[in-house]
Design a protein around this motif. Structure first.
Motif: not given
Length: 407
Positions: A16-20, A39-47, A52-60
């Protein structure tokens, strides 16, 4: 509560890398996303229904937008999922199915059409801004940003103002229910929006308008491969169009006022030289884009940043973060005029599903700043800013004081 999926495969640490759903200030999400990009550009959240997965970098993010063989919009195109009441083209369709609808829609967002609509958009802006400036205070989000889109869409869709305002009111409740993951309310309100869309279609049947000048009529009369578009899909498309453009301007407009309130030199520059307002709006779109929950679903197993995303798993494309990625936009957290690669920003998405209404949105935003800056000599935030919740990013309340310009 749904139990997060368990997986023992290598590279499948479903943390659970972040809480939306965490509370936010005007700056906190961007500060957090900057940290996640590092630190975690390909993150996972258990909510949200098992995670779900979340991508935070532009190229991804761009890799997903450009990779429609690997990622689909037809399964889950938002996080959280809320399309419970039917498929709505073109957003819920992949090519080539979406093309028939998109071809019709695109014809209504040409430069000539925007030029013809501009006087009515400006009249709406003036009518709603004037009371705020004359009073010397007011909430620019509540009194302007949350009303302006309904008036513009009434003009664009040839609807009476009262119906557009009703759509805006229901849409706001619908978005709030999505944010609370209140599925029963989401379904109930979505069905109400379908009823309104059907009423618009019925009105066009009873009192036809020229399909060259009315988008609903154009969809009703369009053909694809020699056949009319299916009535249920026309209904879904009208339902989608009536709602989609209401939300983003409502949470975005206040962002510009907050920024200018904290940067009076920039506000003064734009008052002195209004020709620079379109360029400023484009940088505001990069800095404060409202979309962070638009999503795709992996068609097959795929790896991002050493993390395995399995087929069928939803991936949120966090445009709000990607647009500040320092690898693409140097000094990405700050406002800069005339970035050489500014056109690469993803405020309107990208690929085949780039927002068709971008020309209208830009006109609404430019007109808003032109009229607000021309009518004031100064403005400032005067109270607590309240933020929208995931899946949008932006302001729901911005109390302000206005100093009217000398006339």
């Amino acid at each position: 509560m749904t139990t997060p999926p368990q997986d023992t495969d290598p590279g499948r640490d479903l943390t659970h890398d972040f809480d939306p759903r965490a509370p936010e200030t005007f700056t906190s999400a961007h500060e957090h996303y900057k940290e996640l990009r590092s630190s975690c550009p390909v993150a996972h959240s258990t909510t949200y229904d098992g995670g779900f997965w979340a991508l935070f970098r532009y190229e991804d993010v761009k890799r997903v937008l450009d990779g429609r063989d690997l990622f689909t919009t037809s399964v889950q195109n938002t996080v959280p999922r809320f399309a419970f009441t039917g498929r709505r083209p073109p957003l819920h369709f992949d090519p080539p199915e979406h093309t028939a609808y998109r071809r019709v829609i695109n014809r209504f967002f040409t430069r000539d059409r925007m030029s013809a609509l501009e006087p009515r958009v400006r009249e709406c802006a003036v009518r709603l801004l004037r009371p705020l400036v004359e009073a010397g205070e007011g909430d620019v989000s509540v009194a302007y940003a949350q009303k302006f889109p309904a008036h513009v869409f009434a003009a664009f869709f040839n609807l009476p103002n009262h119906l557009a305002e009703l759509i805006k009111e229901i849409s706001a409740s619908y978005v709030a229910a999505i944010q609370l993951v209140d599925t029963d309310s989401v379904v109930r309100l979505s069905r109400r929006l379908y009823e309104i869309a059907q009423a618009v279609i019925d009105e066009r049947r009873a009192h036809p308008l020229d399909p060259r000048h009315d988008l609903t009529s154009a969809l009703m009369t369009a053909e694809y491969e020699g056949e009319p578009l299916p009535p249920d899909m026309v209904l879904g498309c009208v339902r989608q169009l009536l709602v989609t453009g209401m939300v983003a301007p409502s949470v975005f407009i206040g962002n510009m006022f907050v920024h200018l309130s904290g940067d009076p030199a920039l506000a003064g520059l734009l008052r002195a030289d209004p020709s620079r307002i379109p360029a400023a709006v484009e940088e505001f779109l990069r800095l404060y884009g409202p979309y962070r929950g638009m999503a795709r679903t992996a068609r097959q197993d795929v790896v991002f940043g050493g993390r395995l995303i399995k087929a069928g798993e939803p991936i949120a494309l966090v445009y709000t973060s990607a647009n500040r990625d320092e690898r693409i936009f140097p000094d990405g957290e700050t406002f800069r005029f005339d970035r050489p690669n500014l056109a690469r920003h993803l405020a309107f998405g990208g690929g085949v599903h780039t927002c068709p209404g971008a020309p209208l949105a830009r006109m609404m935003l430019v007109t808003t700043l032109e009229e607000a800056l021309a009518r004031t000599s100064a403005f400032e935030v005067s109270g607590e800013i309240r933020m929208a919740s995931w899946a949008e990013w932006g302001t729901n309340s911005v109390p302000m004081r206005f100093t009217a310009a000398a006339r």
